[in-house]
Structures are given as structure tokens and as C-alpha cells.
Enzyme design. Structure first.
Site, PDB file in Angstrom:
ATOM      1  N   TRP A 195       0.832  -1.205   0.000  1.00 21.47           N
ATOM      2  CA  TRP A 195       0.000   0.000   0.000  1.00 21.47           C
ATOM      3  C   TRP A 195       0.863   1.250   0.000  1.00 21.47           C
ATOM      4  O   TRP A 195       0.563   2.216  -0.701  1.00 21.47           O
ATOM      5  CB  TRP A 195      -0.979  -0.005   1.177  1.00 21.47           C
ATOM      6  CG  TRP A 195      -1.943  -1.157   1.105  1.00 21.47           C
ATOM      7  CD1 TRP A 195      -2.072  -2.169   1.999  1.00 21.47           C
ATOM      8  CD2 TRP A 195      -2.908  -1.428   0.065  1.00 21.47           C
ATOM      9  NE1 TRP A 195      -3.051  -3.050   1.584  1.00 21.47           N
ATOM     10  CE2 TRP A 195      -3.572  -2.620   0.404  1.00 21.47           C
ATOM     11  CE3 TRP A 195      -3.250  -0.784  -1.124  1.00 21.47           C
ATOM     12  CZ2 TRP A 195      -4.574  -3.178  -0.390  1.00 21.47           C
ATOM     13  CZ3 TRP A 195      -4.251  -1.333  -1.919  1.00 21.47           C
ATOM     14  CH2 TRP A 195      -4.898  -2.514  -1.547  1.00 21.47           C
ATOM     15  N   LYS A 235     -12.163  -2.108   6.563  1.00 25.31           N
ATOM     16  CA  LYS A 235     -11.326  -2.980   7.374  1.00 25.31           C
ATOM     17  C   LYS A 235     -11.796  -3.015   8.828  1.00 25.31           C
ATOM     18  O   LYS A 235     -11.892  -4.048   9.429  1.00 25.31           O
ATOM     19  CB  LYS A 235      -9.854  -2.545   7.325  1.00 25.31           C
ATOM     20  CG  LYS A 235      -9.292  -2.353   5.924  1.00 25.31           C
ATOM     21  CD  LYS A 235      -9.017  -3.661   5.203  1.00 25.31           C
ATOM     22  CE  LYS A 235      -8.763  -3.498   3.710  1.00 25.31           C
ATOM     23  NZ  LYS A 235      -7.722  -2.560   3.342  1.00 25.31           N
ATOM     24  N   ASP A 283      -1.880   6.523   6.375  1.00 24.41           N
ATOM     25  CA  ASP A 283      -2.909   5.609   5.894  1.00 24.41           C
ATOM     26  C   ASP A 283      -3.177   4.633   7.047  1.00 24.41           C
ATOM     27  O   ASP A 283      -2.342   3.800   7.358  1.00 24.41           O
ATOM     28  CB  ASP A 283      -2.382   4.874   4.655  1.00 24.41           C
ATOM     29  CG  ASP A 283      -3.337   3.795   4.155  1.00 24.41           C
ATOM     30  OD1 ASP A 283      -4.406   3.599   4.769  1.00 24.41           O
ATOM     31  OD2 ASP A 283      -3.009   3.142   3.144  1.00 24.41           O
TER      32      ASP A 283
END
Ligand SMILES: *Cc1c(COP(=O)(O)O)cnc(C)c1O
Length: 356
Positions: A102, A193, A169
Site C-alpha cells: 500500500w 477494514k 494511511d
């Protein structure tokens, strides 16, 4: 009746049953209006109340001052934030710590807007650790980190010290533990998530940061526009926001301290078993292990099909590792009951007895 499944999916992932119940009832009859949440105006009084409360609640849970910070609910996922952060704030030089897939994707997008300094990386060991960052003295437009690496199962347990604005993030560990949120100037998290269903991204942004914007940014990608329009510049994702709101109320009642304790207990149980059991080994370096995603592999000579079979028989779902790591990944988000963890551990023990 739903069959009882132990859901270790990495995302979209498990949510509290109460959220599903509240969401179903709002689909049928929202606030007793005789209307579904899916068919009311996002400008209606009833929805605006949900949006406002949900934005305040996110700031309250984070102990962020609402005069200093704003909470936004945007679309496009965390992936949109990769470019939106850079579009707004990368004027010349930004620093990134690369801790996995990511981060790598965030870096790729940022390079479209300016110079990216990858000041540290754990790519040399397939991202199985968090680079130890000392104090970062240089001035950058911002420093970007990925607080929890969903795929590799590593997590920052302390954050870098920097004078540059800090952007994170937090898609896979937001509200999983008590941290000092005010260390950050911008936090973003795709909801799917640990917060709610896919389709909405939470952004917590320090309003001061807007002063740094130098280029002209299209309205939909401008934090300023979304803040000025109270997160309703265009139609916000009404239903995901409603679900996140229901979850935030539970999170507030439980408190981040207690949630963090529970997550440390759950992850501790799994890691203890990984370390004890002769069939398995942990992927991430011990001190950097995530309390949200536990990654592990089978040792050589043990039969994956047999372990998979045992897991299926016990209704364990979603523990296959990401294709870039292989092996297994048990995602143990807030809503996963400790009992599910115990069942998985029983499966690992049962598997081991086949080799005695
Ligand atoms: C899942 C995930 C993403 C991607 O989120 P999308 O909402 O699919 O764009 C980004 N970062 C992290 C840390 C993630 O876990």
C-alpha cells in the site's frame, strides 16, 4: 439463521452484529419515517443529523479538537487518498516510509505531483519489518506512513518524530487502539477494514494544513471544498456512513483503551500459538507484529491441504495469505470475537497432533 462462521477476512471484513441489525432495520424503515435509508435525500434533516453526529463522534473518539480538525467522509477508497494527499500537499518534496504494497502504491501516485523521497523501506526483506526511523530533521511537504500493513502483518508501535506534517494511511488499524491522533495532520482510512462497509473513506484532517495548498485542485479532489461543504459537496455515500455511525457509537462506548487491550489479547493468543506450534512460523518480525493482521506460514514438510481441511470443518473463513506473501493471514479486527481466535488455535493444535 446465519451459520456461525469465524470470519478472518482481511477486508471487507467482520463488523459487529449490532451494526448489521441496525443497518437492516434502517433499510426497511429509517427512523420510523416509513422510508428506507436508501431512498431519502442526503439533504434531509434525518440524514444530516447522522452525518453531523458521525463526523463529531469520529473526532471525539480520536480526542481531536473540532476547531482544529475536520472529519470527512469521501469516496474512492484509500486508493483515492494516495493521489489526493499528494495533489493537495506535495508542492516540491515529500517523504515516504515504504512498508509494503500500500505504501508502494501511495508512492507511485505521489510521484505524479513532485519529488518523492523514500526515506526508509523494508522492501529488502519482503516488508517483514518496520524500518526504525530516527528523528527526521529535514523539512518536507509532509511525511507519509502506512500505520498497519494489512498484507504483511506489520504495524508501527511508535511513530516517527518529524517537524513536517505527518500523514498516515490507517485503513486497517484505525480505532483499534488508543494512540495520540493529534500527532497526525491527516489520517485516512478506507472503512471496509475496521469501520464499516466498503464505499466510504474516513479522513481526519487538520484544517491548518489547507494553508499549504499551492496548486489549483479540482473540486472533487480538494479537501478545502469538502470541508467547506460539510462533506456534502456531492451526494455522500449515505448507507456506508450510516453503518459507520452505528459502529462508532459502539466504539465510543467500549473505549479505545478497552478495544486496544482486547486486540492485544487476541493477537497475543495467536502469536503465542504460532511460536509454540512446530508446524508454523510467523512472517513478521516479532517486535513489529500487527495486532490486526497476523501473518504466518507452514513449515516445510507439513501438509497445507490437511490444515485447510481442518479449518473448513471448523467454519474458519478468510485466512489465506495475500498472494504476495502466501501462507496464512488471520485478520483479527475489533469485531472478531475472542472465541473465533480460540477456534483457530484449536485447529492449529489439532493439525499438529497429526504429526506426533
Ligand atoms: C485495504 C487497504 C487500502 C486500499 O483501500 P481501498 O479502499 O481499496 O482503496 C489501502 N491501504 C491499506 C493500509 C489497506 O489496508
Amino acid at each position: 439463521m446465519k451459520k456461525k462462521v469465524h470470519n478472518f477476512s482481511a477486508g471487507p471484513s467482520i463488523l459487529p452484529d449490532k451494526v448489521f441489525k441496525d443497518a437492516s432495520s434502517a433499510i426497511n424503515n429509517f427512523n420510523n419515517l416509513g422510508l428506507s435509508i436508501l431512498e431519502i435525500s442526503h439533504r434531509s434533516k434525518d440524514f444530516i443529523e447522522i452525518l453531523d453526529q458521525s463526523r463529531s463522534l469520529a473526532l471525539e473518539i480520536s480526542s481531536l479538537n473540532k476547531d482544529e480538525y475536520s472529519c470527512l467522509y469521501l469516496q474512492g477508497g484509500a486508493s483515492m487518498q494516495f493521489l489526493m494527499t499528494a495533489f493537495n500537499f506535495l508542492n516540491s518534496n515529500a517523504a515516504y516510509i515504504n512498508t509494503g504494497s500500500w505504501s508502494t502504491k501511495a508512492i507511485k501516485e505521489a510521484k505524479l505531483f513532485g519529488n518523492v523521497h523514500e526515506i526508509s523501506s523494508s522492501e529488502d526483506q519482503n516488508f517483514n519489518y518496520i524500518p526504525k526511523s530516527s528523528i527526521i530533521k529535514e523539512d518536507y511537504d509532509y511525511l507519509h506512513i502506512t500505520s498497519n500493513n494489512t498484507i504483511f502483518g506489520t504495524q508501527f508501535h511508535s511513530f516517527p518524530e518529524t517537524n513536517s506534517p505527518l500523514i498516515a494511511d490507517m485503513s486497517s488499524d484505525i480505532f483499534s487502539r488508543k494512540i495520540n491522533f493529534s500527532k497526525f495532520d491527516l489520517i485516512y482510512a478506507g472503512a471496509q477494514k475496521n469501520l464499516g462497509p466498503a464505499g466510504v473513506t474516513m479522513v481526519l484532517i487538520k484544517k491548518e494544513l489547507l494553508k499549504r495548498v499551492q496548486r489549483e485542485v479540482p473540486s472533487m479532489l480538494s479537501y478545502k471544498v469538502h470541508i467547506d461543504k460539510d462533506s456534502s459537496f456531492n451526494t455522500p455515500p449515505v448507507f456506508p456512513i450510516y453503518c459507520v455511525f452505528q459502529n462508532l457509537k459502539l466504539i465510543k462506548n467500549e473505549t479505545l483503551e478497552v478495544i486496544g487491550q482486547n486486540n492485544r489479547i487476541k493477537s497475543g493468543l495467536i502469536y503465542d500459538e504460532i511460536d509454540r506450534n512446530k508446524c508454523f512460523n510467523g512472517f513478521a518480525k516479532i517486535e513489529d507484529r500487527s495486532i490486526m493482521n497476523a501473518t504466518f506460514n507452514l513449515n516445510d514438510g507439513f501438509d497445507a491441504n490437511l490444515f485447510n481441511q481442518i479449518c473448513i470443518e471448523n467454519n474458519i473463513s478468510g485466512i489465506n495469505g495475500h498472494r504476495s506473501v502466501g501462507g496464512y493471514r488471520a485478520s483479527i479486527y475489533n469485531a472478531l470475537p475472542i472465541n473465533s481466535v480460540k477456534i483457530l488455535i484449536d485447529c492449529m493444535k489439532e493439525f499438529e497432533t497429526n504429526y506426533n
